[in-house]
Design a protein around this motif. Structure first.
Motif, short mmCIF file in Angstrom:
data_model
loop_
_atom_site.label_atom_id
_atom_site.label_comp_id
_atom_site.label_asym_id
_atom_site.label_seq_id
_atom_site.Cartn_x
_atom_site.Cartn_y
_atom_site.Cartn_z
N UNK A 1 0.81 -1.21 0.00
CA UNK A 1 0.00 0.00 0.00
C UNK A 1 0.85 1.26 0.00
N UNK A 2 2.02 1.18 0.61
CA UNK A 2 2.84 2.38 0.71
C UNK A 2 3.78 2.54 -0.49
N UNK A 3 3.65 1.62 -1.42
CA UNK A 3 4.51 1.70 -2.60
C UNK A 3 4.32 3.05 -3.31
N UNK A 4 5.43 3.73 -3.52
CA UNK A 4 5.34 5.03 -4.15
C UNK A 4 5.53 4.90 -5.66
N UNK A 5 4.74 5.65 -6.37
CA UNK A 5 5.00 5.70 -7.82
C UNK A 5 6.03 6.79 -8.04
N UNK A 7 7.81 7.45 -10.67
CA UNK A 7 8.01 8.00 -12.01
C UNK A 7 7.60 9.47 -12.02
N UNK A 8 8.51 10.28 -12.40
CA UNK A 8 8.21 11.71 -12.47
C UNK A 8 7.36 11.98 -13.71
N UNK A 9 6.30 12.77 -13.58
CA UNK A 9 5.43 12.94 -14.75
C UNK A 9 6.02 13.84 -15.84
N UNK A 12 7.31 12.29 -19.10
CA UNK A 12 6.19 11.71 -19.83
C UNK A 12 5.36 12.81 -20.51
N UNK A 13 5.17 13.91 -19.78
CA UNK A 13 4.44 15.05 -20.35
C UNK A 13 5.18 15.58 -21.58
N UNK A 16 4.65 13.30 -24.52
CA UNK A 16 3.32 13.42 -25.14
C UNK A 16 3.23 14.71 -25.96
N UNK A 17 3.75 15.81 -25.40
CA UNK A 17 3.73 17.09 -26.13
C UNK A 17 4.53 16.98 -27.42
N UNK A 19 5.21 14.29 -29.09
CA UNK A 19 4.49 13.40 -30.01
C UNK A 19 3.39 14.18 -30.74
N UNK A 20 2.63 14.97 -29.96
CA UNK A 20 1.56 15.76 -30.56
C UNK A 20 2.13 16.75 -31.57
#
Lengths: 167, 139
Positions: A1-5, A7-9, A12-13, A16-17, A19-20
């Motif tokens: 439950x305490x597993x942190x994600x 990955x810094x967004x 990824x942002x 995506x930008x 790619x667009x």
């Protein structure tokens, strides 16, 4: 439950930008090329056959429209209603309301030949009549048709001459 | 369980709205460029660049949200886009520009900047809710 994600967004942002941007530019390559030419080089716009692939008039900017108008190289046509034209129009422009241009042959004077540079305009970017008129003129056989998308508002705002009844 | 369903619904709705917004702009980039130019924020050529790229960004993020893939990224971008839209709309209002927001279908009936601003605020709240739920789920 305490597993942190962790990955810094941000990367990824950025991805995506990017790619667009890539898809968008690739998808609209022709449009962007035309717009770029319309902005930077008058010679390039005119040297190019106006309607290479599709019957869509190319845009010209304010500076180009003014230059072509002043040098007498181009005829400006006003796509708005005759009423609006009477009230105010770009000095020297011809009135050719989209509504009446729909016939077989547009009612333009004899000195406007298929090779005359024609620049259509109306009430600026929110108005699509100039684009429609441009398309129609191309169909009617005019080969050098452009659209001044800024139209009367941009022209007037720049302090360039207009003519008309009101004031 | 109820709560999860609601946020899922919100996520799909928000994604759907952005897909719905993107498609007509992709179909008619020239008209959209005109809408962007009407804000008189960008220089001439960049209106076309924005008109070329923005719809695809909306489309990609919309699809991410609808499918539930990389939700945080999609929601963050959509939130940021909404903020940008709201700043642009507010600047149009301040400068007294009487323009169509150009948010969805180009041309046709005019949507005033005020209405568009209110609508974007709702979308922004939806994006925030989706993000908050994502953080809870991930945390």
């Amino acid at each position: 439950m305490t597993r942190m994600r962790s990955i810094h967004p941000l990367p990824e942002i950025a991805l995506v930008v990017l790619l667009a941007a890539l898809i968008g530019v690739a998808w609209n390559k022709t449009l962007l090329t035309d717009a770029w030419r319309g902005e930077t080089s008058k010679a390039a716009v005119i040297a190019q056959p106006a309607q290479a692939a599709e019957a869509v008039p190319m845009p010209v900017g304010l500076a180009q429209a003014k230059e072509l108008h002043d040098s007498g190289q181009a005829v400006l046509v006003d796509a708005r209603s005759a009423d609006s034209f009477t009230k105010e129009h770009i000095t020297g422009a011809l009135s050719l309301p989209l509504a009446i241009a729909g016939g077989k042959k547009p009612p333009l004077p004899k000195n406007v030949t298929p090779d005359t540079i024609i620049i259509a305009y109306c009430n600026g970017f929110s108005c699509h009549d100039s684009m429609e008129l441009g398309k129609f003129l191309i169909k009617a056989g005019y080969r050098q048709v452009f659209v001044f998308e800024g139209g009367l508002p941009e022209w007037r705002d720049a302090g360039y001459p207009t003519a008309g009844g009101a004031s | 369980m109820k709560r999860i369903d609601f946020v899922t619904l919100l996520r799909i709705a928000l994604g759907g709205v952005f897909i719905y917004a993107a498609v007509p702009k992709i179909a008619d980039p020239v008209a959209f460029a005109g809408s962007v130019a009407a804000y008189r924020i960008l220089p001439y050529f960049w209106n076309y660049v924005a008109a070329a790229v923005l719809p695809f960004l909306e489309l990609i993020c919309g699809v991410l949200l609808v499918l539930g893939i990389r939700v945080r990224t999609g929601a963050l971008i959509i939130g940021a886009l909404n903020l940008v839209f709201m700043v642009a709309l507010a600047s149009a209002i301040v400068r007294g520009l009487d323009i169509d927001c150009g948010c969805f279908r180009q041309g046709g009936e005019k949507t005033t900047p005020w209405l568009a601003l209110a609508r974007d605020a709702v979308f922004l709240a939806m994006a925030a809710a989706v993000l908050r739920y994502e953080r809870l789920r991930a945390g």
